[in-house]
Motif scaffolding. Structure first.
Motif, short mmCIF file in Angstrom:
data_model
loop_
_atom_site.label_atom_id
_atom_site.label_comp_id
_atom_site.label_asym_id
_atom_site.label_seq_id
_atom_site.Cartn_x
_atom_site.Cartn_y
_atom_site.Cartn_z
N ASP A 86 0.82 -1.22 0.00
CA ASP A 86 0.00 0.00 0.00
C ASP A 86 0.85 1.27 0.00
OD1 ASP A 86 -2.32 -1.49 0.02
OD2 ASP A 86 -2.60 -1.37 2.19
N GLU A 87 2.17 1.11 -0.06
CA GLU A 87 3.11 2.23 -0.07
C GLU A 87 2.98 3.09 1.18
OE1 GLU A 87 2.83 4.33 -3.78
OE2 GLU A 87 2.96 2.48 -4.96
N ALA A 88 2.82 2.42 2.31
CA ALA A 88 2.73 3.13 3.58
C ALA A 88 4.07 3.76 3.93
CB ALA A 88 2.32 2.15 4.69
N ASP A 89 4.03 4.81 4.75
CA ASP A 89 5.27 5.42 5.23
C ASP A 89 5.98 4.48 6.19
OD1 ASP A 89 4.78 7.77 3.84
OD2 ASP A 89 3.75 8.72 5.52
N ILE A 90 7.30 4.53 6.17
CA ILE A 90 8.13 3.80 7.13
C ILE A 90 8.85 4.83 7.99
CG2 ILE A 90 10.03 2.19 7.47
CD1 ILE A 90 9.40 1.00 4.72
N PHE A 91 8.65 4.76 9.29
CA PHE A 91 9.32 5.65 10.22
C PHE A 91 10.30 4.85 11.07
CE2 PHE A 91 5.53 8.14 9.31
CZ PHE A 91 6.04 9.42 9.19
N THR A 92 11.52 5.36 11.22
CA THR A 92 12.50 4.75 12.09
C THR A 92 12.82 5.71 13.23
OG1 THR A 92 14.48 5.64 10.98
CG2 THR A 92 13.51 3.62 10.07
N ASP A 93 13.37 5.16 14.31
CA ASP A 93 13.68 6.05 15.43
C ASP A 93 14.90 6.91 15.17
OD1 ASP A 93 15.19 3.68 15.57
OD2 ASP A 93 15.34 3.71 17.75
N ILE A 94 15.95 6.34 14.56
CA ILE A 94 17.19 7.09 14.37
C ILE A 94 17.72 6.91 12.95
CG2 ILE A 94 17.81 6.92 16.82
CD1 ILE A 94 19.96 4.83 15.90
#
Length: 248
Positions: A86-94
């Protein structure tokens, strides 16, 4: 990007040359000698073993939450693969985790949390990663997103609070490492995952880290690629998949 381009541009374990791909495949063949190879969760276990260089690490990986098919161990992997499709956003902590997430095989935007919430951190004295998670959550950034935490236990604790208050990521990959709050933070993620059904991949123990978190996120991308090329059907639970595999 066409299916053919996805196939050509994505190589497991980050390999791009033929020699590197041969090494990567040989490495995973060795891993499969010591790990199950029946379910989607097994694929994540295999990747964790490869990332940590430890066969026993497969027994430390935990799968919680549920998706439309149920709360079996494959649920977080299915949810993550669907989010990639679905081409969702990917968020990482650092930054380090962001750097480890492959840029091939998907059209998801990959962003780091660190750098957001500077004023909140200065005002409250909380860690920069915790403040960043809370600041992004105010913008509903984590709704239906893949959230990957590989370094900061306080980021995982903050995310757990956000989930408790109504935030619903598509999947959480939480593998912060260390001796202070790391185990506690992953336990807290599992707690809210089970209570509210948010799919999550975590592990127990003190180990973990950015490389592991990025590797497990990359496996979600790899599963999505296999769905795209009709090698995997996501509409099967872990028990059915394992049974079908044994009956071949």
């Amino acid at each position: 990007m066409t299916d053919q381009n996805f196939e050509e541009e994505y190589a497991d374990l980050g390999a791009t040359t033929q020699n590197a791909m041969d090494i990567a495949e040989t490495s995973m063949d060795i891993v499969r000698q010591f790990t199950p190879d029946e379910t989607l969760a097994d694929r994540v276990r295999q990747k964790s073993v490869h990332s940590m260089g430890d066969i026993e690490f497969q027994h430390l990986v935990e799968f919680t939450g549920r998706d439309t098919l149920g709360d079996d161990e494959d649920a977080p992997v299915r949810a993550g693969a669907r989010a990639v499709l679905d081409e969702a956003d990917i968020f990482t902590d650092i930054t380090m985790v962001k750097a480890g997430v492959t840029g091939r095989g998907h059209d998801c935007e990959v962003s780091k949390a660190i750098g957001h919430g500077k004023e909140l951190a200065a005002e409250t004295g909380m860690t920069r990663t915790a403040a960043a998670m809370l600041e992004l959550d105010k913008e509903d950034a984590f709704e239906d997103a893949i959230v990957t935490i590989g370094n900061a236990p306080t980021a995982a604790l903050a995310l757990a609070d956000c989930i408790e208050q109504g935030t619903r990521p598509a999947v959480v990959v939480a593998n912060p490492v260390g001796f202070v709050k790391a185990e506690e933070s992953r336990g807290r993620i599992r707690e809210v995952s089970e209570e509210f059904g948010v799919p999550a991949i975590t592990h127990v123990g003190r180990r973990g880290g950015s490389g592991l978190a990025a590797a497990l996120t990359n496996e979600l991308i790899h599963v999505a690629k296999d769905v795209r090329t009709d090698e995997i059907d996501l509409e099967r639970d872990a028990e059915t998949r394992a049974t079908d595999g044994r009956n071949r």
